[in-house]
Scaffold this motif. Structure first.
Motif, short mmCIF file in Angstrom:
data_model
loop_
_atom_site.label_atom_id
_atom_site.label_comp_id
_atom_site.label_asym_id
_atom_site.label_seq_id
_atom_site.Cartn_x
_atom_site.Cartn_y
_atom_site.Cartn_z
N ILE A 1 0.85 -1.19 0.00
CA ILE A 1 0.00 0.00 0.00
C ILE A 1 0.88 1.24 0.00
N LEU A 2 0.52 2.22 -0.80
CA LEU A 2 1.26 3.48 -0.85
C LEU A 2 0.41 4.63 -0.35
N LEU A 3 1.06 5.52 0.39
CA LEU A 3 0.45 6.80 0.78
C LEU A 3 1.08 7.89 -0.09
N VAL A 4 0.25 8.61 -0.84
CA VAL A 4 0.77 9.68 -1.70
C VAL A 4 -0.02 10.96 -1.47
N GLY A 5 0.58 12.07 -1.84
CA GLY A 5 -0.05 13.37 -1.68
C GLY A 5 1.00 14.42 -1.37
N ASP A 6 0.58 15.67 -1.34
CA ASP A 6 1.50 16.77 -1.10
C ASP A 6 2.20 16.66 0.25
N SER A 7 3.32 17.33 0.36
CA SER A 7 4.04 17.42 1.62
C SER A 7 3.19 18.15 2.66
N GLY A 8 3.17 17.61 3.87
CA GLY A 8 2.48 18.28 4.96
C GLY A 8 1.02 17.94 5.14
N VAL A 9 0.49 17.01 4.34
CA VAL A 9 -0.93 16.67 4.47
C VAL A 9 -1.19 15.68 5.60
N GLY A 10 -0.12 15.08 6.14
CA GLY A 10 -0.29 14.18 7.27
C GLY A 10 -0.15 12.71 6.94
N LYS A 11 0.50 12.37 5.83
CA LYS A 11 0.66 10.96 5.46
C LYS A 11 1.41 10.18 6.53
N SER A 12 2.54 10.73 6.97
CA SER A 12 3.35 10.04 7.98
C SER A 12 2.60 9.93 9.30
N SER A 13 1.84 10.96 9.64
CA SER A 13 1.08 10.94 10.89
C SER A 13 -0.03 9.89 10.84
N LEU A 14 -0.69 9.76 9.69
CA LEU A 14 -1.69 8.71 9.52
C LEU A 14 -1.07 7.33 9.69
N LEU A 15 0.09 7.14 9.09
CA LEU A 15 0.77 5.85 9.16
C LEU A 15 1.19 5.54 10.60
N LEU A 16 1.72 6.52 11.29
CA LEU A 16 2.14 6.32 12.68
C LEU A 16 0.95 6.01 13.58
N ARG A 17 -0.16 6.72 13.35
CA ARG A 17 -1.36 6.46 14.15
C ARG A 17 -1.87 5.04 13.90
N PHE A 18 -1.86 4.59 12.66
CA PHE A 18 -2.38 3.27 12.33
C PHE A 18 -1.47 2.16 12.86
N THR A 19 -0.17 2.32 12.74
CA THR A 19 0.74 1.23 13.09
C THR A 19 1.13 1.23 14.56
N ALA A 20 1.15 2.40 15.20
CA ALA A 20 1.63 2.47 16.59
C ALA A 20 0.64 3.16 17.52
N ASP A 21 -0.46 3.67 16.98
CA ASP A 21 -1.48 4.40 17.74
C ASP A 21 -0.86 5.54 18.55
N THR A 22 0.05 6.25 17.92
CA THR A 22 0.60 7.46 18.51
C THR A 22 0.52 8.58 17.48
N PHE A 23 0.64 9.80 17.97
CA PHE A 23 0.56 10.95 17.06
C PHE A 23 1.78 11.83 17.24
N ASP A 24 2.33 12.24 16.11
CA ASP A 24 3.43 13.20 16.11
C ASP A 24 3.31 14.03 14.85
N ASP A 25 3.46 15.33 14.99
CA ASP A 25 3.44 16.21 13.83
C ASP A 25 4.82 16.14 13.19
N LEU A 26 4.99 15.14 12.34
CA LEU A 26 6.31 14.75 11.86
C LEU A 26 6.85 15.71 10.80
N SER A 27 8.18 15.76 10.71
CA SER A 27 8.82 16.53 9.65
C SER A 27 8.63 15.79 8.33
#
Length: 208
Positions: free
Chosen positions: A13-39
């Motif tokens: 599965i790929l997450l795509v979209g503009d920088s800063g839309v929260g792709k990494s944060s969605l992935l972190l929430r799904f896999t580890a159930d934590t939230f971070d406003d990632l770089s």
């Protein structure tokens, strides 16, 4: 608990979209159930997730791609073999929504080689509804036009994050053409030399 070697299907599965839309944060929430406003992601990152759905034991390799244009040549090869694509935009930034059709769907059409690859449109950051620049109705209309599933979410507050991945994976399971060569007997995702395996190291494994 399902071990990494015991699964019925392996999905990419790929997450795509503009920088800063929260792709990494969605992935972190799904896999580890934590939230971070990632770089912003540099190049490509990925995580593994084990889950059970519809009586099937599934291993997901979820690739988080950089949104910046300078990384697009690097990330294009990662589309190959994907069963699912999550197109993410920020509901508070209209440009991230318009770029889906201007940029990201063109990338998907150009590089994805699974004709029936499932697409999911996700409007992220609904926790900032007072700043909304894209209506839910616009998201629904876009999804219908381009044949995507659709959900709005918030990685920060957990809203619909689990549902996003479950709906996508369920649709993949319901698409027989996408299930070929996905069994554990046919896959070794970390074998060196395979496209998408030696280009990046896994950032984490969740056996939730």
């Amino acid at each position: 608990m399902t071990t990494g070697a015991e699964f019925d299907h392996l999905f990419k599965i790929l997450l795509v979209g503009d920088s800063g839309v929260g792709k990494s944060s969605l992935l972190l929430r799904f896999t580890a159930d934590t939230f971070d406003d990632l770089s912003p992601t540099i190049g490509v990152d990925f995580k593994l997730k084990l889950m059970n759905l519809s009586g099937k034991r599934l291993k997901l390799t979820i690739w988080d791609t950089a949104g910046q244009e300078r990384f697009r040549t690097l990330t294009s090869s990662y589309y190959r073999g994907a069963q699912g694509i999550i197109l993410v935009y920020d509901v508070t930034r209209r440009d991230t929504f318009t770029n889906l059709s201007d940029v990201w769907l063109k990338e998907v059409e150009l590089h994805v080689n699974n004709e029936d690859c499932v697409k999911l449109l996700v409007g992220n950051k609904v926790d900032r509804d007072s700043e909304r620049a894209v209506t839910k109705q616009e998201g629904i209309a876009f999804a219908r036009r381009y044949g995507c599933l659709f959900l709005e979410s918030s990685a920060k507050t957990r809203v619909n994050v689990q549902q996003c991945f479950e709906e996508l994976v369920q649709k993949i399971l319901d698409t027989p053409s996408l299930l070929a060569n996905t069994s554990s007997a046919k896959k070794n995702i970390l074998r060196p030399g395979q496209p998408g395996n030696d280009e990046a190291q896994p950032s984490g494994v969740c056996q939730c």
